[in-house]
Write an enzyme that holds these catalytic residues in place. Structure first.
Site, PDB file in Angstrom:
ATOM      1  N   HIS A  37      13.474  -2.200 -39.014  1.00 56.85           N
ATOM      2  CA  HIS A  37      12.818  -2.243 -37.715  1.00 56.85           C
ATOM      3  C   HIS A  37      13.753  -2.861 -36.702  1.00 56.85           C
ATOM      4  CE1 HIS A  37       9.512  -2.305 -34.848  1.00 56.85           C
ATOM      5  NE2 HIS A  37      10.045  -3.438 -34.444  1.00 56.85           N
ATOM      6  N   ASP A  72      -3.547  -4.806 -33.762  1.00 57.89           N
ATOM      7  CA  ASP A  72      -2.274  -4.907 -33.026  1.00 57.89           C
ATOM      8  C   ASP A  72      -2.167  -3.815 -31.969  1.00 57.89           C
ATOM      9  OD1 ASP A  72       0.489  -5.814 -32.500  1.00 57.89           O
ATOM     10  OD2 ASP A  72       0.901  -3.771 -33.152  1.00 57.89           O
ATOM     11  N   ARG A 115      -1.250  -6.694 -24.035  1.00 64.76           N
ATOM     12  CA  ARG A 115      -0.104  -7.552 -23.684  1.00 64.76           C
ATOM     13  C   ARG A 115       0.822  -6.851 -22.693  1.00 64.76           C
ATOM     14  NH1 ARG A 115       2.509  -8.144 -29.035  1.00 64.76           N
ATOM     15  NH2 ARG A 115       4.150  -9.165 -27.857  1.00 64.76           N
ATOM     16  N   SER A 121       3.069  -9.070 -34.365  1.00 62.58           N
ATOM     17  CA  SER A 121       2.829  -7.661 -34.069  1.00 62.58           C
ATOM     18  C   SER A 121       3.715  -6.773 -34.958  1.00 62.58           C
ATOM     19  CB  SER A 121       3.130  -7.418 -32.586  1.00 62.58           C
ATOM     20  OG  SER A 121       3.253  -6.053 -32.297  1.00 62.58           O
ATOM     21  N   LYS A 161       2.493  -4.676 -38.856  1.00 64.87           N
ATOM     22  CA  LYS A 161       2.640  -3.233 -39.105  1.00 64.87           C
ATOM     23  C   LYS A 161       3.562  -2.984 -40.288  1.00 64.87           C
ATOM     24  CE  LYS A 161       3.501  -2.887 -34.761  1.00 64.87           C
ATOM     25  NZ  LYS A 161       3.660  -2.768 -33.340  1.00 64.87           N
TER      26      LYS A 161
HETATM   27  N1  URA Z   1       7.357  -4.164 -30.885  1.00 70.88           N
HETATM   28  C1  URA Z   1       6.132  -4.366 -31.418  1.00 70.88           C
HETATM   29  O1  URA Z   1       5.703  -3.604 -32.277  1.00 70.88           O
HETATM   30  N2  URA Z   1       5.422  -5.409 -31.001  1.00 70.88           N
HETATM   31  C2  URA Z   1       5.864  -6.281 -30.071  1.00 70.88           C
HETATM   32  O2  URA Z   1       5.167  -7.220 -29.744  1.00 70.88           O
HETATM   33  C3  URA Z   1       7.139  -6.053 -29.516  1.00 70.88           C
HETATM   34  C4  URA Z   1       7.861  -4.984 -29.952  1.00 70.88           C
END
Ligand code: URA
Length: 435
Positions: free
Chosen positions: A92, A171, A178, A193, A197
């Site tokens: 990621h 999320d 957000r 966040s 995931k």
């Molecule tokens: N990517 C995400 O999935 N969440 C965040 O808060 C910032 C970047």
């Protein structure tokens, strides 16, 4: 007929957001409830917005972040790759301008017999989304069922597809909130966040690319390091082998920002060429991902040079309906931006380039908007390169020429030139490794 008794909620949202506003830590019961009640619509958007701002300003303890992450995972389904015949490894990136690394990386790692499930998103704002980039390939589709994904992981080894709505729905809601309440750039909120995931996705190993510099969420290196450490701790505590690389995002990665342009540059990497910074980062991340999956001393450079990674790319794209031999879209209008003086490029502002690509049509301002496949910026003079007055610094690609003026406003000041002959230190892409 009797009406059912109203559900009695065990907490009150106002008490919770007052506690955080006043700098107190939330207990496990409060966190579990507020995430669950927000997902059910019992905690209102304005209450969650206030709580997100209180977290942004007051922060969270390590225990609170871990519990917040667990509560977001529990809001949805978890995937399970344990039935696969291969180990899984995932990556990621916190996102940046010209960050097309997933495109060559996933097939490169898969060419070593490891499964790479990459559930990706679409871009919002100045950083592009991986799915938008791949959708520039004629025929390619992002939506796969879980069964199709598992079958492709067995056959092609790599999958890059859209994350289903069932993963961490709390999320999904909170991230959208957000985005419009100025509460994105918070370490506890970003870490929970991303990791909710990734843990829900069920990968056994995870390599994080945490960006720092002008084009990143965390412009400050110390804060980016703290974000990386927080995510590594969350992953490790959840049983996922997690490593983070801290990498430079002060200048764009490679020479392109924009969907089809980035696919073209990724193909250069898969062909054994391409810009040095993109190749260096692709190889560093591939090595980490493979080690985390138990493959030691893999010669990833060789797999790029001898076509194994390209074969893997062709298998991955074809399995998702993409035509690997079809020409990529080209913009109807290309404008050149020229230098007005001589010098050496000692800085190239990633944010200026990202915003220009976005304004040219490569990105979207609102979720659901369509993007132009061919729009974006091609950089002809990058960090450390010599410039003469009149040289082309960049080409701006778009289907809608009326967008060019605002794109030029964003990008024209992006180059910092030092006097000709001044030594410019090379850019250090890899800043640190956090395990
Ligand atoms: N990517 C995400 O999935 N969440 C965040 O808060 C910032 C970047």
């Amino acid at each position: 007929m009797t009406t059912p008794a109203p559900t009695v909620e065990p907490h009150d949202a106002v008490d919770i957001l007052r506690a955080k506003r006043d700098g107190r830590a939330l207990d496990d019961g409060q966190i579990d409830w507020v995430i669950d009640a927000y997902t059910r619509g019992v905690v209102a958007e304005e209450q969650m917005a206030a709580l997100a701002m209180a977290i942004f300003l007051r922060g969270m303890e390590r225990r609170e972040i871990a519990r917040w992450t667990a509560a977001m995972i529990a809001s949805g389904e978890r995937m399970d790759f344990s039935a696969l015949s291969k180990p899984t490894t995932d990556k990621h990136s916190t996102g940046g301008v010209g960050d097309k690394i997933t495109l060559p990386l996933a097939p490169l790692v898969a060419s070593f017999g490891v499964a790479v499930p990459q559930l990706s998103g679409r871009g919002l704002g100045h950083t592009g989304g991986t799915l938008d980039k791949l959708e520039a390939i004629p025929g390619w589709r992002a939506d796969l069922t879980t069964e199709q994904m598992m079958a492709q992981l067995e056959s092609a080894g790599a999958v890059i597809c859209a994350a289903g709505a069932g993963l961490a729905p709390a999320d999904k809601k909170l991230y959208a909130l957000r985005d419009v309440t100025g509460t994105v750039e918070s370490i506890p909120l970003i870490a929970s966040s991303i990791m909710s995931k990734k843990i829900a996705e069920g990968t056994a190993a995870l390599t994080l690319d945490v960006k720092t510099g002008a084009g990143a969420f965390m412009t400050d290196e110390a804060e980016a390091r703290e974000l990386a450490r927080t995510m590594v701790e969350l992953g490790t505590d959840a049983g996922v082998r997690t490593v983070a690389l801290l990498t430079d995002m002060s200048a764009p990665l490679g020479r392109t920002a924009g969907n089809a342009l980035e696919v073209r540059e990724s193909l250069e990497i898969l062909d054994g060429g391409g810009p040095d910074d993109v190749r260096e980062l692709t190889c560093a991340l591939a090595t980490e991902m493979l080690e985390a999956a138990g493959v030691r001393d893999a010669d990833v450079e060789a797999a790029l040079a001898d076509g194994r990674a390209m074969d893997s790319w062709r298998a991955m794209i074809t399995a998702q309906g993409g035509d690997v031999d079809a020409p990529l879209p080209r913009a109807r209008h290309v404008e050149e931006l020229r230098a007005e003086e001589d010098g050496i490029v000692s800085g190239l502002d990633a944010m200026g380039v990202g915003v220009a690509a976005w304004r040219l049509g490569a990105g979207r301002s609102r979720p659901g908007e369509s993007v132009q496949a061919a729009a974006g910026v091609e950089i002809l003079r990058h960090h450390g390169e010599e410039v003469r007055s009149g040289d082309v610094l960049a080409r701006l690609h778009t289907d809608t020429p009326e967008r060019v003026e605002r794109a030029v406003q964003a990008i024209e000041g992006a180059w910092t030139l030092s006097a000709p002959g001044t030594p410019v230190p090379p850019r250090r892409i890899l800043r640190d490794r956090i395990a």
